[in-house]
Motif scaffolding. Structure first.
Motif, PDB file in Angstrom:
ATOM      1  N   ILE A  79      77.987  19.327  14.660  1.00  0.00           N
ATOM      2  CA  ILE A  79      77.739  20.222  15.546  1.00  0.00           C
ATOM      3  C   ILE A  79      78.428  21.500  15.269  1.00  0.00           C
ATOM      4  O   ILE A  79      79.719  21.610  14.859  1.00  0.00           O
ATOM      5  CB  ILE A  79      78.322  19.592  16.913  1.00  0.00           C
ATOM      6  N   HIS A  80      77.673  22.446  15.559  1.00  0.00           N
ATOM      7  CA  HIS A  80      78.315  23.880  15.363  1.00  0.00           C
ATOM      8  C   HIS A  80      78.214  24.795  16.620  1.00  0.00           C
ATOM      9  O   HIS A  80      77.111  24.634  17.602  1.00  0.00           O
ATOM     10  CB  HIS A  80      77.074  24.683  14.098  1.00  0.00           C
ATOM     11  N   HIS A  81      78.916  25.976  16.805  1.00  0.00           N
ATOM     12  CA  HIS A  81      78.331  27.121  17.342  1.00  0.00           C
ATOM     13  C   HIS A  81      77.956  28.188  16.836  1.00  0.00           C
ATOM     14  O   HIS A  81      78.352  28.289  15.678  1.00  0.00           O
ATOM     15  CB  HIS A  81      79.745  27.329  18.463  1.00  0.00           C
ATOM     16  N   ALA A 135      71.271  24.043   5.932  1.00  0.00           N
ATOM     17  CA  ALA A 135      72.152  25.084   5.250  1.00  0.00           C
ATOM     18  C   ALA A 135      73.362  25.287   6.467  1.00  0.00           C
ATOM     19  O   ALA A 135      73.397  26.530   6.668  1.00  0.00           O
ATOM     20  CB  ALA A 135      71.558  26.384   4.949  1.00  0.00           C
ATOM     21  N   HIS A 136      74.035  24.322   6.934  1.00  0.00           N
ATOM     22  CA  HIS A 136      74.814  24.686   7.985  1.00  0.00           C
ATOM     23  C   HIS A 136      76.182  24.334   7.794  1.00  0.00           C
ATOM     24  O   HIS A 136      77.056  24.671   8.414  1.00  0.00           O
ATOM     25  CB  HIS A 136      74.524  23.911   9.302  1.00  0.00           C
ATOM     26  N   CYS A 137      76.511  23.430   6.389  1.00  0.00           N
ATOM     27  CA  CYS A 137      77.751  23.182   6.085  1.00  0.00           C
ATOM     28  C   CYS A 137      77.988  23.964   4.677  1.00  0.00           C
ATOM     29  O   CYS A 137      78.318  23.379   3.703  1.00  0.00           O
ATOM     30  CB  CYS A 137      78.254  21.536   6.074  1.00  0.00           C
ATOM     31  N   GLY A 191      82.427  17.839  14.365  1.00  0.00           N
ATOM     32  CA  GLY A 191      82.324  19.053  14.675  1.00  0.00           C
ATOM     33  C   GLY A 191      82.238  19.673  13.440  1.00  0.00           C
ATOM     34  O   GLY A 191      82.583  19.030  12.304  1.00  0.00           O
ATOM     35  N   HIS A 192      81.721  20.876  13.125  1.00  0.00           N
ATOM     36  CA  HIS A 192      81.720  21.503  11.806  1.00  0.00           C
ATOM     37  C   HIS A 192      83.103  21.348  11.091  1.00  0.00           C
ATOM     38  O   HIS A 192      83.097  21.032   9.790  1.00  0.00           O
ATOM     39  CB  HIS A 192      81.316  22.923  11.752  1.00  0.00           C
ATOM     40  N   ASN A 193      84.056  21.644  11.775  1.00  0.00           N
ATOM     41  CA  ASN A 193      85.560  21.898  11.381  1.00  0.00           C
ATOM     42  C   ASN A 193      86.229  20.439  10.865  1.00  0.00           C
ATOM     43  O   ASN A 193      87.133  20.223  10.082  1.00  0.00           O
ATOM     44  CB  ASN A 193      86.432  22.702  12.073  1.00  0.00           C
ATOM     45  N   ASN A 202      86.746  27.538  12.143  1.00  0.00           N
ATOM     46  CA  ASN A 202      87.062  27.118  13.525  1.00  0.00           C
ATOM     47  C   ASN A 202      85.741  26.491  14.163  1.00  0.00           C
ATOM     48  O   ASN A 202      85.820  25.887  15.403  1.00  0.00           O
ATOM     49  CB  ASN A 202      87.189  28.689  14.368  1.00  0.00           C
ATOM     50  N   CYS A 203      84.604  26.631  13.721  1.00  0.00           N
ATOM     51  CA  CYS A 203      83.451  26.031  14.054  1.00  0.00           C
ATOM     52  C   CYS A 203      83.407  24.372  14.522  1.00  0.00           C
ATOM     53  O   CYS A 203      84.121  23.838  13.757  1.00  0.00           O
ATOM     54  CB  CYS A 203      82.261  26.121  13.175  1.00  0.00           C
ATOM     55  N   PRO A 204      83.178  23.929  15.533  1.00  0.00           N
ATOM     56  CA  PRO A 204      82.556  24.933  16.812  1.00  0.00           C
ATOM     57  C   PRO A 204      83.221  25.546  17.743  1.00  0.00           C
ATOM     58  O   PRO A 204      82.731  25.568  19.088  1.00  0.00           O
ATOM     59  CB  PRO A 204      81.543  23.619  17.430  1.00  0.00           C
TER      60      PRO A 204
HETATM   61 ZN   LIG Z   1      79.288  25.795  11.956  1.00  0.00          ZN
END
Ligand SMILES: [Zn+2]
Length: 219
Positions: A79-81, A135-137, A191-193, A202-204
């Motif tokens: 999960i990302h913001h 391509a989110h991480c 969460g991404h982080n 810091n994401c999400p």
């Molecule tokens: Zn992210």
């Protein structure tokens, strides 16, 4: 005789539609049930093209369901913001093309906050439609989270605010559907982080309510 033929056909179709096995070691054949009461041998039929997902009969938008012919066996959810106050899939697509030189938006799904798409609206991107790596991480080819993790981005900057109630409800519905379909345990929702191997980020966002999400998923 005609009736018996119909039963056999229906039985075969049910087996084709089921495809619930995740067991790679299983031979690529399945047994079709027989409507015969006599002890005739079971018929062998070939499996359809690879599709390991569980067939869940949920009332979800049809575009959440990938085409069986390309469907991947996803193992995690990330999960990302967006870290922006507004946006939508088309806007992120343009940014990721122009600034990151990716082939398009990095996420599989984008959940709007009422600015450039509806509040709680779930947009499905080309990556999910094509079942291609995200391509989110980090955007790194070969990164496991991009290869096997489903990337969901909520529009908003959750270092400053929290997601809207509709965004959280849509996220819970989507994650619940994905969890069931791919047998993803709660511990594989990141969460991404907190994604293993992800770069420091810091994401999400510090205010993203991960424990609340997991509470909603248990209901
Ligand atoms: Zn992210």
């Amino acid at each position: 005789m005609i009736l018996r033929g119909v039963f056999v056909l229906c039985g075969c179709l049910l087996v084709l539609a089921g495809c619930a096995s995740n067991d790679e070691a299983m031979p690529q054949i399945v047994y079709s049930p027989s409507s015969e009461r006599t002890a005739r041998p079971l018929t062998l039929i070939e499996r359809p093209p690879k599709k390991q997902a569980v067939n869940v009969n949920e009332d979800v938008p049809t575009n959440w369901l990938p085409q069986p012919i390309v469907e991947k066996d996803w193992t995690a959810i990330v999960i990302h913001h967006s870290a922006t106050e507004n946006g939508n899939a088309a806007i992120f697509d343009r940014i990721h093309r122009e600034h990151n030189h990716w082939e398009g938006v990095g996420y599989d799904f984008v959940i709007g906050n009422g600015t450039d798409s509806g509040d709680g609206e779930v947009e499905v991107t080309f990556r999910w439609r094509g079942q291609i790596p995200g391509a989110h991480c980090g955007g790194t080819p070969g990164n496991w989270a991009n290869e096997d993790g489903i990337g969901i981005c909520l529009v908003g900057n959750f270092d400053r605010t929290t997601p809207t109630a509709r965004q959280m409800q849509a996220l819970a519905t989507l994650v619940h559907f994905l969890q069931k379909r791919y047998k993803i345990s709660e511990s594989r929702i990141y969460g991404h982080n907190s994604t293993p191997g992800a770069r420091v980020t810091n994401c999400p966002g510090a205010k993203f309510p991960m424990s609340k999400l997991k509470q909603m998923l248990r209901l």
